[in-house]
Design a protein around this motif. Structure first.
Motif, PDB file in Angstrom:
ATOM      1  N   LYS A  48       0.816  -1.225   0.000  1.00 13.79           N
ATOM      2  CA  LYS A  48       0.000   0.000   0.000  1.00 13.79           C
ATOM      3  C   LYS A  48       0.846   1.269   0.000  1.00 13.79           C
ATOM      4  N   ASN A  49       1.912   1.315   0.804  1.00  8.18           N
ATOM      5  CA  ASN A  49       2.722   2.534   0.856  1.00  8.18           C
ATOM      6  C   ASN A  49       3.459   2.763  -0.470  1.00  8.18           C
ATOM      7  N   THR A  50       3.863   1.680  -1.134  1.00  7.78           N
ATOM      8  CA  THR A  50       4.518   1.808  -2.429  1.00  7.78           C
ATOM      9  C   THR A  50       3.512   2.237  -3.498  1.00  7.78           C
ATOM     10  N   GLN A  51       2.292   1.722  -3.412  1.00  2.61           N
ATOM     11  CA  GLN A  51       1.246   2.147  -4.337  1.00  2.61           C
ATOM     12  C   GLN A  51       1.010   3.644  -4.222  1.00  2.61           C
ATOM     13  N   LEU A  52       0.978   4.143  -3.001  1.00  2.89           N
ATOM     14  CA  LEU A  52       0.765   5.578  -2.772  1.00  2.89           C
ATOM     15  C   LEU A  52       1.878   6.397  -3.416  1.00  2.89           C
ATOM     16  N   LEU A  53       3.119   5.935  -3.295  1.00  5.55           N
ATOM     17  CA  LEU A  53       4.242   6.636  -3.927  1.00  5.55           C
ATOM     18  C   LEU A  53       4.099   6.655  -5.446  1.00  5.55           C
ATOM     19  N   VAL A  54       3.649   5.552  -6.034  1.00  3.57           N
ATOM     20  CA  VAL A  54       3.453   5.491  -7.488  1.00  3.57           C
ATOM     21  C   VAL A  54       2.343   6.454  -7.903  1.00  3.57           C
ATOM     22  N   TYR A  55       1.246   6.491  -7.140  1.00  5.79           N
ATOM     23  CA  TYR A  55       0.146   7.404  -7.451  1.00  5.79           C
ATOM     24  C   TYR A  55       0.604   8.862  -7.378  1.00  5.79           C
ATOM     25  N   GLN A  56       1.370   9.194  -6.350  1.00  2.00           N
ATOM     26  CA  GLN A  56       1.860  10.565  -6.212  1.00  2.00           C
ATOM     27  C   GLN A  56       2.805  10.926  -7.350  1.00  2.00           C
ATOM     28  N   TRP A  57       3.677  10.000  -7.731  1.00  2.00           N
ATOM     29  CA  TRP A  57       4.596  10.249  -8.845  1.00  2.00           C
ATOM     30  C   TRP A  57       3.806  10.457 -10.135  1.00  2.00           C
ATOM     31  N   HIS A  58       2.809   9.615 -10.361  1.00  2.00           N
ATOM     32  CA  HIS A  58       2.007   9.717 -11.579  1.00  2.00           C
ATOM     33  C   HIS A  58       1.259  11.045 -11.630  1.00  2.00           C
ATOM     34  N   LYS A  59       0.757  11.483 -10.493  1.00  5.06           N
ATOM     35  CA  LYS A  59       0.028  12.751 -10.429  1.00  5.06           C
ATOM     36  C   LYS A  59       0.941  13.937 -10.708  1.00  5.06           C
ATOM     37  N   SER A  60       2.225  13.814 -10.371  1.00  3.99           N
ATOM     38  CA  SER A  60       3.154  14.921 -10.549  1.00  3.99           C
ATOM     39  C   SER A  60       3.715  15.029 -11.970  1.00  3.99           C
ATOM     40  N   LEU A  61       3.427  14.054 -12.821  1.00  4.38           N
ATOM     41  CA  LEU A  61       3.946  14.096 -14.187  1.00  4.38           C
ATOM     42  C   LEU A  61       3.293  15.223 -14.978  1.00  4.38           C
ATOM     43  N   HIS A  62       4.084  15.886 -15.772  1.00  8.40           N
ATOM     44  CA  HIS A  62       3.573  16.941 -16.652  1.00  8.40           C
ATOM     45  C   HIS A  62       4.098  16.669 -18.056  1.00  8.40           C
ATOM     46  N   PHE A  63       3.184  16.688 -19.030  1.00 10.50           N
ATOM     47  CA  PHE A  63       3.553  16.441 -20.425  1.00 10.50           C
ATOM     48  C   PHE A  63       3.248  17.676 -21.259  1.00 10.50           C
ATOM     49  N   PRO A  64       4.013  17.894 -22.315  1.00  9.47           N
ATOM     50  CA  PRO A  64       3.670  18.985 -23.240  1.00  9.47           C
ATOM     51  C   PRO A  64       2.307  18.713 -23.882  1.00  9.47           C
ATOM     52  N   ASP A  65       1.652  19.778 -24.283  1.00  9.18           N
ATOM     53  CA  ASP A  65       0.335  19.632 -24.921  1.00  9.18           C
ATOM     54  C   ASP A  65       0.421  18.716 -26.129  1.00  9.18           C
ATOM     55  N   GLY A  66      -0.515  17.770 -26.198  1.00  5.79           N
ATOM     56  CA  GLY A  66      -0.612  16.889 -27.346  1.00  5.79           C
ATOM     57  C   GLY A  66       0.229  15.619 -27.238  1.00  5.79           C
ATOM     58  N   HIS A  67       1.039  15.467 -26.179  1.00  8.55           N
ATOM     59  CA  HIS A  67       1.887  14.285 -26.042  1.00  8.55           C
ATOM     60  C   HIS A  67       1.319  13.225 -25.124  1.00  8.55           C
ATOM     61  N   ALA A  68       0.272  13.508 -24.403  1.00  5.83           N
ATOM     62  CA  ALA A  68      -0.374  12.525 -23.522  1.00  5.83           C
ATOM     63  C   ALA A  68      -1.879  12.795 -23.535  1.00  5.83           C
ATOM     64  N   SER A  69      -2.626  11.746 -23.332  1.00  8.84           N
ATOM     65  CA  SER A  69      -4.063  11.885 -23.374  1.00  8.84           C
ATOM     66  C   SER A  69      -4.687  11.071 -22.248  1.00  8.84           C
ATOM     67  N   THR A  70      -5.894  11.441 -21.856  1.00 14.28           N
ATOM     68  CA  THR A  70      -6.617  10.681 -20.852  1.00 14.28           C
ATOM     69  C   THR A  70      -7.540   9.660 -21.497  1.00 14.28           C
ATOM     70  N   TYR A  71      -7.555   9.569 -22.810  1.00  9.99           N
ATOM     71  CA  TYR A  71      -8.446   8.635 -23.503  1.00  9.99           C
ATOM     72  C   TYR A  71      -7.735   7.382 -23.882  1.00  9.99           C
TER      73      TYR A  71
END
Length: 71
Positions: A48-71
């Motif tokens: 669980k604690n490692t999952q939380l770290l992965v979720y926080q890392w994923h939330k902190s990612l920033h991509f340039p416009d058009g390089h990542a999508s939520t679909y």
């Protein structure tokens, strides 16, 4: 399977029985514990604690416009 989310993984009793028959992985086999059968956690499932770290890392990612999508 790595995140071990109930209802979302395909690691059920039938899959574990197949592992016993075909793969011979002792650490993934079903274990009889008195009157019930226990499915041990996979070695690669995150705690669980490692999952939380992965979720926080994923939330902190920033991509340039058009390089990542939520679909």
């Amino acid at each position: 399977m790595v995140m071990d989310v109930k209802g979302k993984i395909k690691d059920d009793i039938k899959a574990r029985m197949d592992i016993t028959l075909f793969c011979h992985c002792k650490n993934m086999e079903l274990v009889c514990d008195g009157s019930r059968v226990v499915k041990p956690k996979a070695r690669f499932a995150l705690k669980k604690n490692t999952q939380l770290l992965v979720y926080q890392w994923h939330k902190s990612l920033h991509f340039p416009d058009g390089h990542a999508s939520t679909y």
